[in-house]
Design a protein around this motif. Sequence first.
Motif, PDB file in Angstrom:
ATOM      1  N   ALA A  98      37.689  40.069  38.391  1.00  0.00           N
ATOM      2  CA  ALA A  98      39.059  40.098  37.861  1.00  0.00           C
ATOM      3  C   ALA A  98      39.187  41.088  36.707  1.00  0.00           C
ATOM      4  N   HIS A 144      38.099  43.877  36.411  1.00  0.00           N
ATOM      5  CA  HIS A 144      38.288  45.252  36.874  1.00  0.00           C
ATOM      6  C   HIS A 144      39.585  45.454  37.632  1.00  0.00           C
ATOM      7  N   SER A 145      40.423  44.414  37.667  1.00  0.00           N
ATOM      8  CA  SER A 145      41.641  44.548  38.478  1.00  0.00           C
ATOM      9  C   SER A 145      42.864  44.006  37.736  1.00  0.00           C
ATOM     10  N   ASN A 161      44.108  39.971  38.374  1.00  0.00           N
ATOM     11  CA  ASN A 161      44.397  39.358  39.686  1.00  0.00           C
ATOM     12  C   ASN A 161      43.313  39.705  40.692  1.00  0.00           C
ATOM     13  N   ILE A 162      42.978  38.733  41.532  1.00  0.00           N
ATOM     14  CA  ILE A 162      41.921  38.980  42.516  1.00  0.00           C
ATOM     15  C   ILE A 162      42.232  38.260  43.821  1.00  0.00           C
ATOM     16  N   HIS A 163      42.121  39.013  44.934  1.00  0.00           N
ATOM     17  CA  HIS A 163      42.326  38.410  46.253  1.00  0.00           C
ATOM     18  C   HIS A 163      41.113  37.526  46.522  1.00  0.00           C
ATOM     19  N   TRP A 170      45.641  34.534  46.185  1.00  0.00           N
ATOM     20  CA  TRP A 170      45.167  35.352  45.073  1.00  0.00           C
ATOM     21  C   TRP A 170      44.898  34.419  43.912  1.00  0.00           C
TER      22      TRP A 170
END
Length: 264
Positions: free
Chosen positions: A173, A175-176, A179-181, A222
């Motif tokens: 998370a 690195h995004s 939010n993460i799928h 997510w």
Amino acid sequence: MTNATNHWQRAHKSYKRFAAPWRPPAEAITAFRRALAPTPGRTLLLGVTPDLAFEDRDLVALDNSATMIANVWPGDTARRRAMEGSWLDAPLEAGGFQAALGDGALSCLSYPAGHDALFAEMARLLAPGGRLALRLFATPQECESVDDLVALAERGQAGPFSAFRMRLTMALAAHSGGNIHVPLILETFEARFPDRERVLALNGWTAEDIEPVELYRGSSAWYAFPTLAQVLAAVPDSFSVIEPASSGGYDLAERCPILVLERR
Ligand SMILES: C[S@@+](CC[C@H](N)C(=O)[O-])C[C@H]1O[C@@H](n2cnc3c(N)ncnc32)[C@H](O)[C@@H]1O
């Protein structure tokens, strides 16, 4: 049910494998009780976390998964009941609650849009002076990397799998934007540990320990694991921040504060 569903529709099957920090241990339950002690009136529980199905409050638990309600909720009583519905469009009257609580609930919603929507709905449901207590899964400002975690596991020093799964989720998370799928957590685990038997043996993990991460296969959901600063930045003016309270001393508790807000 196909695999392309939100994994919460299937989570009840593995719920008994859920452990801290994903599920609130006794000390976190005590911290929730302390946070809401000033507002003992009608209470809204976000989800059906059985540990938070307090019997000494008039409590409504709201969850959009019928299977979680059927299999995880400990049952309605004279003072508490569960109902199916969305936290973001709750079939409940405005101003009807003095308290609301949720365990990891914000992590089920996107950041910032889902967080904004939840705070707006809680502002509608809570009476002035009402309290909202949310245990967060907050990624540290300076987060370890996936490479760091792989190296730890290769040395057999990764610790309990439940905490490792959260560390891996947060490393992704970070690195995004938070939010993460959800399937990416399992895909990363499988890609980085192609010899599963070996990494299990090295770290003393069992196949049962791994069950909750298997749940992520094909999930459409997510997760959001923003930092505490990101969450605080999303709190609207309709709430004052009482404190981010400690939820105890268990593994990763420092990443799981209870955010306590008061409806203005
Ligand atoms: C409260 S959260 C986190 C789990 C928690 N840490 C525990 O130990 O039970 C999970 C629950 O929220 C429910 N849920 C997720 N998003 C929701 C939403 N937008 N509206 C209503 N329920 C939701 C899921 O069905 C699931 O039962």
